[in-house]
Design a protein around this motif. Sequence first.
Motif, mmCIF file in Angstrom:
data_model
loop_
_atom_site.group_PDB
_atom_site.id
_atom_site.type_symbol
_atom_site.label_atom_id
_atom_site.label_comp_id
_atom_site.label_asym_id
_atom_site.label_seq_id
_atom_site.Cartn_x
_atom_site.Cartn_y
_atom_site.Cartn_z
ATOM 1 N N LEU A 116 116.609 51.008 82.735
ATOM 2 C CA LEU A 116 116.404 52.039 81.567
ATOM 3 C C LEU A 116 117.868 52.099 80.963
ATOM 4 N N ALA B 259 111.027 49.443 80.111
ATOM 5 C CA ALA B 259 111.515 51.064 79.741
ATOM 6 C C ALA B 259 109.662 52.175 79.455
ATOM 7 N N TYR C 101 108.619 54.962 82.398
ATOM 8 C CA TYR C 101 108.696 55.984 81.943
ATOM 9 C C TYR C 101 107.138 56.671 82.197
ATOM 10 N N GLN D 23 107.105 59.187 84.755
ATOM 11 C CA GLN D 23 106.002 60.862 84.291
ATOM 12 C C GLN D 23 105.190 61.391 85.756
ATOM 13 N N CYS E 63 115.977 60.023 78.960
ATOM 14 C CA CYS E 63 115.192 60.975 78.602
ATOM 15 C C CYS E 63 115.637 60.991 77.047
ATOM 16 N N ASP F 73 116.362 58.210 74.767
ATOM 17 C CA ASP F 73 115.704 57.216 74.423
ATOM 18 C C ASP F 73 114.577 58.286 73.659
ATOM 19 N N GLN G 117 113.386 53.500 69.057
ATOM 20 C CA GLN G 117 112.768 53.421 71.197
ATOM 21 C C GLN G 117 111.027 53.219 69.727
ATOM 22 N N VAL H 281 107.470 54.653 74.517
ATOM 23 C CA VAL H 281 108.372 55.125 75.506
ATOM 24 C C VAL H 281 109.201 56.815 75.349
ATOM 25 N N LYS H 282 109.055 57.342 73.721
ATOM 26 C CA LYS H 282 109.970 58.524 73.801
ATOM 27 C C LYS H 282 108.610 59.599 74.607
ATOM 28 N N GLY I 71 109.100 59.197 77.969
ATOM 29 C CA GLY I 71 110.273 59.905 78.038
ATOM 30 C C GLY I 71 110.423 61.458 78.433
ATOM 31 N N THR J 92 108.811 62.973 80.984
ATOM 32 C CA THR J 92 109.344 62.738 82.063
ATOM 33 C C THR J 92 110.467 63.997 81.790
#
Length: 188
Positions: free
Chosen positions: A89, A98, A102, A106, A122, A125, A131, A135-136, A139, A142
């Motif tokens: 990551l 990534a 993620y 999560q 997290c 990102d 990003q 990914v967002k 993240g 998470t």
Amino acid sequence: MKLKDIFLLCILANNMDFEKLLEERYSKETIHSIATFLVEHPENLNSYLQLIETSEAGTSQRAAWALGHAGVMDKTLLIAYLPNLIRLLEKPRHDSVARNIYRILQFLDIPENFEGIIYDLCIRDLLDPKQPIAVKCFGMTTAFNICKKHVELQPELKIVIEENLEDASAGYKSRARKILPKLKSAEF
């Protein structure tokens, strides 16, 4: 199990290297077969994670996809490999690396000694405009899961999510709409 899956598992069992398989037989069935193989043969995870870290971006991307599926198939499979996942990551070879990590994180109950670094990644990102949305979103979930245990982090996560909300995609807004009310009311 489909005949294709059995065939691919036989290839893997005979030590065909993952990189060659991902380059020559790249398909949804191959990804599923590799994920199944990793779940059934976790002793191969070290070398597989090394492949993600050192291979060309395209191979790394495909390998991460299979790893993501394996992590969803067996939620405890990758807990012992959190240091490897964190390293991936920190400097992912491809966005999909990534995204798939993620996706796995999560669903995990992240051990306390890894929560800080994962939360920081997290937030990094989420704040990065380059990003991809997936990914967002993964993240964000998470980070939220970590905030469930560490209430003092909630205000920061709330601010970060809201900062990006105005110009965000539909996917980001949807995920934020699910998480923000829980942060505001502290309903866990």
